[in-house]
Design a protein around this motif. Structure first.
Motif, PDB file in Angstrom:
ATOM      1  N   SER A  25       0.845  -1.190   0.000  1.00 57.91           N
ATOM      2  CA  SER A  25       0.000   0.000   0.000  1.00 57.91           C
ATOM      3  C   SER A  25       0.883   1.244   0.000  1.00 57.91           C
ATOM      4  O   SER A  25       2.055   1.183   0.384  1.00 57.91           O
ATOM      5  CB  SER A  25      -0.936   0.021   1.208  1.00 57.91           C
ATOM      6  N   GLY A  26       0.305   2.357  -0.462  1.00 61.29           N
ATOM      7  CA  GLY A  26       1.037   3.616  -0.427  1.00 61.29           C
ATOM      8  C   GLY A  26       1.997   3.826  -1.577  1.00 61.29           C
ATOM      9  O   GLY A  26       2.765   4.791  -1.570  1.00 61.29           O
ATOM     10  N   LEU A  27       1.975   2.942  -2.577  1.00 60.68           N
ATOM     11  CA  LEU A  27       2.817   3.123  -3.754  1.00 60.68           C
ATOM     12  C   LEU A  27       2.033   2.713  -4.985  1.00 60.68           C
ATOM     13  O   LEU A  27       1.019   2.012  -4.872  1.00 60.68           O
ATOM     14  CB  LEU A  27       4.112   2.303  -3.647  1.00 60.68           C
ATOM     15  N   THR A  28       2.507   3.172  -6.131  1.00 58.58           N
ATOM     16  CA  THR A  28       1.832   2.817  -7.382  1.00 58.58           C
ATOM     17  C   THR A  28       2.287   1.412  -7.762  1.00 58.58           C
ATOM     18  O   THR A  28       3.226   1.218  -8.538  1.00 58.58           O
ATOM     19  CB  THR A  28       2.164   3.839  -8.475  1.00 58.58           C
ATOM     20  N   PHE A  29       1.599   0.437  -7.222  1.00 54.84           N
ATOM     21  CA  PHE A  29       2.037  -0.960  -7.291  1.00 54.84           C
ATOM     22  C   PHE A  29       2.148  -1.453  -8.731  1.00 54.84           C
ATOM     23  O   PHE A  29       3.085  -2.175  -9.071  1.00 54.84           O
ATOM     24  CB  PHE A  29       1.059  -1.823  -6.507  1.00 54.84           C
ATOM     25  N   SER A  30       1.226  -1.058  -9.572  1.00 56.47           N
ATOM     26  CA  SER A  30       1.151  -1.632 -10.921  1.00 56.47           C
ATOM     27  C   SER A  30       2.327  -1.244 -11.807  1.00 56.47           C
ATOM     28  O   SER A  30       2.518  -1.854 -12.862  1.00 56.47           O
ATOM     29  CB  SER A  30      -0.153  -1.208 -11.597  1.00 56.47           C
ATOM     30  N   VAL A  31       3.135  -0.257 -11.387  1.00 53.39           N
ATOM     31  CA  VAL A  31       4.305   0.111 -12.192  1.00 53.39           C
ATOM     32  C   VAL A  31       5.606  -0.225 -11.464  1.00 53.39           C
ATOM     33  O   VAL A  31       6.687   0.161 -11.896  1.00 53.39           O
ATOM     34  CB  VAL A  31       4.284   1.606 -12.573  1.00 53.39           C
ATOM     35  N   ARG A  32       5.482  -0.961 -10.391  1.00 46.92           N
ATOM     36  CA  ARG A  32       6.662  -1.315  -9.583  1.00 46.92           C
ATOM     37  C   ARG A  32       7.115  -2.741  -9.848  1.00 46.92           C
ATOM     38  O   ARG A  32       6.313  -3.658  -9.819  1.00 46.92           O
ATOM     39  CB  ARG A  32       6.319  -1.225  -8.098  1.00 46.92           C
ATOM     40  N   SER A  33       8.389  -2.915 -10.072  1.00 43.19           N
ATOM     41  CA  SER A  33       8.943  -4.258 -10.022  1.00 43.19           C
ATOM     42  C   SER A  33       9.096  -4.645  -8.557  1.00 43.19           C
ATOM     43  O   SER A  33       9.500  -3.830  -7.728  1.00 43.19           O
ATOM     44  CB  SER A  33      10.295  -4.301 -10.735  1.00 43.19           C
ATOM     45  N   MET A  34       8.763  -5.882  -8.263  1.00 42.07           N
ATOM     46  CA  MET A  34       8.789  -6.364  -6.875  1.00 42.07           C
ATOM     47  C   MET A  34       9.694  -7.584  -6.769  1.00 42.07           C
ATOM     48  O   MET A  34       9.963  -8.264  -7.777  1.00 42.07           O
ATOM     49  CB  MET A  34       7.378  -6.738  -6.431  1.00 42.07           C
ATOM     50  N   TRP A  53       6.702  -5.208 -13.406  1.00 35.61           N
ATOM     51  CA  TRP A  53       5.416  -4.609 -13.084  1.00 35.61           C
ATOM     52  C   TRP A  53       4.253  -5.289 -13.786  1.00 35.61           C
ATOM     53  O   TRP A  53       3.170  -5.410 -13.223  1.00 35.61           O
ATOM     54  CB  TRP A  53       5.431  -3.105 -13.395  1.00 35.61           C
ATOM     55  N   GLY A  54       4.440  -5.782 -15.009  1.00 38.96           N
ATOM     56  CA  GLY A  54       3.340  -6.384 -15.754  1.00 38.96           C
ATOM     57  C   GLY A  54       3.051  -7.828 -15.357  1.00 38.96           C
ATOM     58  O   GLY A  54       2.019  -8.381 -15.746  1.00 38.96           O
ATOM     59  N   GLY A  55       3.977  -8.424 -14.623  1.00 32.61           N
ATOM     60  CA  GLY A  55       3.775  -9.799 -14.172  1.00 32.61           C
ATOM     61  C   GLY A  55       4.229 -10.870 -15.140  1.00 32.61           C
ATOM     62  O   GLY A  55       4.147 -12.059 -14.823  1.00 32.61           O
ATOM     63  N   ILE A  56       4.725 -10.477 -16.303  1.00 33.16           N
ATOM     64  CA  ILE A  56       5.142 -11.465 -17.303  1.00 33.16           C
ATOM     65  C   ILE A  56       6.601 -11.857 -17.116  1.00 33.16           C
ATOM     66  O   ILE A  56       6.963 -13.031 -17.168  1.00 33.16           O
ATOM     67  CB  ILE A  56       4.921 -10.921 -18.723  1.00 33.16           C
ATOM     68  N   SER A  57       7.444 -10.883 -16.911  1.00 28.79           N
ATOM     69  CA  SER A  57       8.880 -11.140 -16.797  1.00 28.79           C
ATOM     70  C   SER A  57       9.237 -11.448 -15.353  1.00 28.79           C
ATOM     71  O   SER A  57       8.871 -10.706 -14.435  1.00 28.79           O
ATOM     72  CB  SER A  57       9.671  -9.919 -17.272  1.00 28.79           C
ATOM     73  N   THR A  58       9.960 -12.557 -15.183  1.00 31.58           N
ATOM     74  CA  THR A  58      10.425 -12.958 -13.858  1.00 31.58           C
ATOM     75  C   THR A  58      11.877 -13.415 -13.945  1.00 31.58           C
ATOM     76  O   THR A  58      12.377 -13.768 -15.020  1.00 31.58           O
ATOM     77  CB  THR A  58       9.585 -14.118 -13.283  1.00 31.58           C
ATOM     78  N   SER A  59      12.535 -13.409 -12.808  1.00 35.22           N
ATOM     79  CA  SER A  59      13.912 -13.866 -12.742  1.00 35.22           C
ATOM     80  C   SER A  59      14.138 -14.481 -11.367  1.00 35.22           C
ATOM     81  O   SER A  59      13.551 -14.030 -10.376  1.00 35.22           O
ATOM     82  CB  SER A  59      14.866 -12.692 -12.979  1.00 35.22           C
ATOM     83  N   ARG A 101      14.442  -0.942  -9.751  1.00 40.79           N
ATOM     84  CA  ARG A 101      14.333  -1.292 -11.161  1.00 40.79           C
ATOM     85  C   ARG A 101      14.213  -2.802 -11.280  1.00 40.79           C
ATOM     86  O   ARG A 101      14.578  -3.524 -10.335  1.00 40.79           O
ATOM     87  CB  ARG A 101      15.559  -0.806 -11.953  1.00 40.79           C
ATOM     88  N   TYR A 102      13.758  -3.307 -12.411  1.00 36.16           N
ATOM     89  CA  TYR A 102      13.574  -4.735 -12.597  1.00 36.16           C
ATOM     90  C   TYR A 102      14.889  -5.480 -12.481  1.00 36.16           C
ATOM     91  O   TYR A 102      14.942  -6.587 -11.974  1.00 36.16           O
ATOM     92  CB  TYR A 102      12.936  -5.013 -13.960  1.00 36.16           C
ATOM     93  N   GLY A 103      15.959  -4.893 -12.917  1.00 31.97           N
ATOM     94  CA  GLY A 103      17.246  -5.565 -12.885  1.00 31.97           C
ATOM     95  C   GLY A 103      17.912  -5.593 -11.514  1.00 31.97           C
ATOM     96  O   GLY A 103      19.007  -6.129 -11.364  1.00 31.97           O
ATOM     97  N   ALA A 104      17.269  -5.034 -10.521  1.00 29.74           N
ATOM     98  CA  ALA A 104      17.861  -4.989  -9.189  1.00 29.74           C
ATOM     99  C   ALA A 104      18.074  -6.396  -8.638  1.00 29.74           C
ATOM    100  O   ALA A 104      17.187  -7.244  -8.705  1.00 29.74           O
ATOM    101  CB  ALA A 104      16.966  -4.194  -8.254  1.00 29.74           C
ATOM    102  N   VAL A 110      16.923  -1.649  -3.439  1.00 33.73           N
ATOM    103  CA  VAL A 110      15.551  -1.775  -2.954  1.00 33.73           C
ATOM    104  C   VAL A 110      15.083  -0.446  -2.388  1.00 33.73           C
ATOM    105  O   VAL A 110      15.785   0.188  -1.600  1.00 33.73           O
ATOM    106  CB  VAL A 110      15.467  -2.872  -1.866  1.00 33.73           C
ATOM    107  N   HIS A 111      13.857  -0.045  -2.792  1.00 32.60           N
ATOM    108  CA  HIS A 111      13.283   1.193  -2.252  1.00 32.60           C
ATOM    109  C   HIS A 111      12.622   0.965  -0.893  1.00 32.60           C
ATOM    110  O   HIS A 111      12.797   1.744   0.033  1.00 32.60           O
ATOM    111  CB  HIS A 111      12.223   1.742  -3.216  1.00 32.60           C
ATOM    112  N   TYR A 112      11.847  -0.115  -0.803  1.00 28.38           N
ATOM    113  CA  TYR A 112      11.078  -0.375   0.407  1.00 28.38           C
ATOM    114  C   TYR A 112      11.136  -1.863   0.750  1.00 28.38           C
ATOM    115  O   TYR A 112      11.147  -2.713  -0.148  1.00 28.38           O
ATOM    116  CB  TYR A 112       9.615   0.038   0.232  1.00 28.38           C
TER     117      TYR A 112
END
Length: 123
Positions: A25-34, A53-59, A101-104, A110-112
């Motif tokens: 919560s408290g962030l724009t989740f849909s554009v965040r890589s997690m 963010w789109g849920g397709i690419s994973t590593s 970023r996704y490559g992190a 990590v931001h949070y």
């Protein structure tokens, strides 16, 4: 205020499974890589899995590839880690992370952080 609430850990026998969840919560989740990191006792925190963010690419880390699928539900701002075929060496605290970023792959990127959920695998 950003909050990542991770849950789902517990004690499980080797070979078992758990499903970890992270409610954001408290962030724009849909554009965040997690991602998910883990930290075993007396060891450094290490990356486990990331999802774009789109849920397709994973590593995945080599140590868990194929066993720990990461998924996300953008509508409910939640990311999941299904941990399967658990081994004693998978024991540790698992942390949800909002990435810069996704490559992190490093904790420095990590931001949070979530507060972590403990997974204990008995042999």
């Amino acid at each position: 205020q950003v909050q990542l609430v991770d849950s789902g850990g517990g004690l499980v026998q080797a070979g078992g499974s758990l499903r970890l969840s992270c409610a954001a919560s408290g962030l724009t989740f849909s554009v965040r890589s997690m991602g998910w990191f883990r930290q075993a006792s007396a060891k450094e925190r290490e990356i486990v899995a990331v999802i774009k963010w789109g849920g397709i690419s994973t590593s995945y880390a080599d140590s868990v590839n194929g066993r720990f699928p990461i998924t996300r539900d953008n509508a409910n701002t939640t990311v999941f880690l299904q941990i399967n075929s658990l081994k004693p060496e998978d024991t540790g605290v698992y942390y949800c992370a909002a990435l810069k970023r996704y490559g992190a792959r490093s904790p420095d990127e990590v931001h949070y952080w979530g507060k972590g959920t403990l997974v204990t695998v008995s042999s």
